[in-house]
Design an enzyme around this catalytic site. Sequence first.
Site, PDB file in Angstrom:
ATOM      1  N   VAL A 113      14.446   4.289 -20.774  1.00  0.00           N
ATOM      2  CA  VAL A 113      15.881   4.481 -20.876  1.00  0.00           C
ATOM      3  C   VAL A 113      16.126   5.974 -21.034  1.00  0.00           C
ATOM      4  O   VAL A 113      15.256   6.702 -21.548  1.00  0.00           O
ATOM      5  CB  VAL A 113      16.438   3.685 -22.086  1.00  0.00           C
ATOM      6  CG1 VAL A 113      15.823   4.169 -23.392  1.00  0.00           C
ATOM      7  CG2 VAL A 113      17.955   3.733 -22.142  1.00  0.00           C
ATOM      8  N   VAL A 262       8.109   8.905 -11.060  1.00  0.00           N
ATOM      9  CA  VAL A 262       7.253   9.897 -10.426  1.00  0.00           C
ATOM     10  C   VAL A 262       5.840   9.332 -10.324  1.00  0.00           C
ATOM     11  O   VAL A 262       5.313   8.764 -11.287  1.00  0.00           O
ATOM     12  CB  VAL A 262       7.261  11.212 -11.226  1.00  0.00           C
ATOM     13  CG1 VAL A 262       6.238  12.194 -10.666  1.00  0.00           C
ATOM     14  CG2 VAL A 262       8.656  11.826 -11.219  1.00  0.00           C
ATOM     15  N   HIS A 550       4.070   4.973 -31.841  1.00  0.00           N
ATOM     16  CA  HIS A 550       3.867   6.418 -31.943  1.00  0.00           C
ATOM     17  C   HIS A 550       2.674   6.849 -31.088  1.00  0.00           C
ATOM     18  O   HIS A 550       1.768   7.543 -31.568  1.00  0.00           O
ATOM     19  CB  HIS A 550       3.614   6.825 -33.397  1.00  0.00           C
ATOM     20  CG  HIS A 550       4.720   6.493 -34.330  1.00  0.00           C
ATOM     21  ND1 HIS A 550       4.545   6.351 -35.701  1.00  0.00           N
ATOM     22  CD2 HIS A 550       6.044   6.259 -34.119  1.00  0.00           C
ATOM     23  CE1 HIS A 550       5.700   6.049 -36.273  1.00  0.00           C
ATOM     24  NE2 HIS A 550       6.624   5.991 -35.325  1.00  0.00           N
ATOM     25  N   HIS A 593       7.047   8.999 -39.209  1.00  0.00           N
ATOM     26  CA  HIS A 593       7.605   8.536 -37.947  1.00  0.00           C
ATOM     27  C   HIS A 593       7.864   9.796 -37.133  1.00  0.00           C
ATOM     28  O   HIS A 593       8.386  10.777 -37.670  1.00  0.00           O
ATOM     29  CB  HIS A 593       8.898   7.768 -38.186  1.00  0.00           C
ATOM     30  CG  HIS A 593       8.724   6.613 -39.125  1.00  0.00           C
ATOM     31  ND1 HIS A 593       8.893   6.739 -40.491  1.00  0.00           N
ATOM     32  CD2 HIS A 593       8.369   5.325 -38.905  1.00  0.00           C
ATOM     33  CE1 HIS A 593       8.663   5.568 -41.065  1.00  0.00           C
ATOM     34  NE2 HIS A 593       8.341   4.700 -40.130  1.00  0.00           N
TER      35      HIS A 593
END
Length: 613
Positions: A113, A262, A550, A593
């Site tokens: 997104v 890509v 992460h 985070h």
Amino acid sequence: MAANLKSLVCFVPFLTAAFALPQERRETAASAVKKYDYVIVGGGLTGLVVANRLSECEDKTVLVIESGEIDTSWATTVPQYANNNNFADMYNITSAPDVNLGNKTYPVSVGKVVGGGSVVNGMAFDRASAADYDAWEALGNDGWGWKSLLYYFKKSTTFTPPSAALVKEFGVTYDASFYGNSGPLQASYPPFDFPDTKTIWKSFRAENMTYPKEGGSGNAVGAYWIPTSLDPKTMTRSHARTAYYDPIKNRPNLKLITGKSVNEIIFDGLTAIGVQYKNADNTLTKVYAKREVIMAAGGIFTPQLLQLSGLGPKSVLQAAGVKVKRDMPAVGANFQDHANVQMFYNLENMSFPNPLSLSTNATYNASAWAEYQSKKTGQYTIAHGNSLAFPSLPQITKDFMTIVNLVKSQKSSSYLPSIYNDKALLAGFEAQKKIIIKMLSGNDAAAGEIPMSPFGLAICALQRPLSRGYIQLNPKDKFGNPVVQFNTFSNPADKAIIMAMIKFTRNHWARKELAAFNPAELVPGATAQSDDQVLSALIAGGAINPSFAHPSGSCAMMPEEKGGVVGSDLLVYGVENLSIVDASILPLLPATHIQATMYAVAEKAADLIKARA
């Protein structure tokens, strides 16, 4: 004079913090050409930050290519919805079987997104300790320590303190001096918290733990309050698109292309000159970069794209039928994430409302939604919460030196993937290992995370992993999703730390401060006592995950002789005009985070790229 000032702002990076460029709007043919000064692959968090800053220079053209689309739905704006996985805005990726987790496969959470992970994450806006960032510098990356990055942490952010009422009722602490007051990204606190949060805090204050006034100060060890990426005026999520793209999307020198993936970096010899992407009708389009191709595709797709383009381990490229432009064993290696387990307790006598109230009480849910829509207050303003515990290993267990000595005694190659037969990769890991040993031995950096949830969910997240995974092309489908191997707990020390955290959590929920809840452990369950029993119960219960969304480290920023892919200038070794600005460059995963960290990394990256101009 005005023209000279604009040139000064573009070419002297640090002056961008002091001067604002004129917001001129004019028609241009830039969108019609296929040659730009900068082509950025990925319109996620780092891609949009870098695009914003580079396009401040009106004489430079910038193209951003993003595989996802723009999403303005409630799922991307309402804070409460950050508690749910927004699968519509994520890739459908499954990990390779993890041998240490019963050969199970797991979802790999990557945003698809415009805005990337900043649109689909839990909104936590915290930082690691100074020691985490100083470790990057110690690994050979001048200018990437805490003192240098603090400038960029501030530059990215506008901070709004919690309300006086919230401070009074819950004892929220903060220090605004460690934040910016004019950055694009909003960091603030919701006007709501759960009554039982006070009880949870009381229980943590009874532990042998530290309690920093401000976790963003570089002292992020212990239990503390954090802001979230929340716009305090609208009580909506503040993310990379709303903060860095929407306000400047009409700049004539900036173009965003969405829905395009890509599949190759175009080289002239070993100089990156552009990229190729696939269209809906399977035709291919090439666009060219006069100055740099900038990779911002993230910890999963940046190494894949480098490999597709001929940069990577020779054996991996050949197996996938890719012509080798440069044999680079480090591309896709050093892969890290925050493995975690979710323990569950059945609680009685919880106060109302609590985190479960929206899903268990339809009447309350309706009233809470109406309150949010009309007043922008109430439970819908809160995401995962603003209280976190990041204990050091000595705060987790008195037997911390047993784990430290285990790491010291290990022959590293015994626990690393076979790709670490490479001399440089092994040298880099040994350098990392020395730093990790120091971090695990003291109280300057966290070893684990325990979100302070007031409803029986007890997460234990490993912050200092010694296990290393990898990202590689799928030899059967090189253009499909890559092979994502987490190698969770391949190093026994990681398993030992998680088990110590589980023991800590069990002792914590047995504290007298929590007795009124009459907590009963459901997962892994009281019958699971040995390490193997606990791990088996967690795997069987679906309560273990190799990722905290992460994914990092797979194109590490380190000297090439230590297994690095980019240097401190973020340019890829051995080629020209190709840089990386996303989480794949993080040499060691910080104990936090990573959202706030990546805003700072991207801001610094933009200045480095500007300086090269």
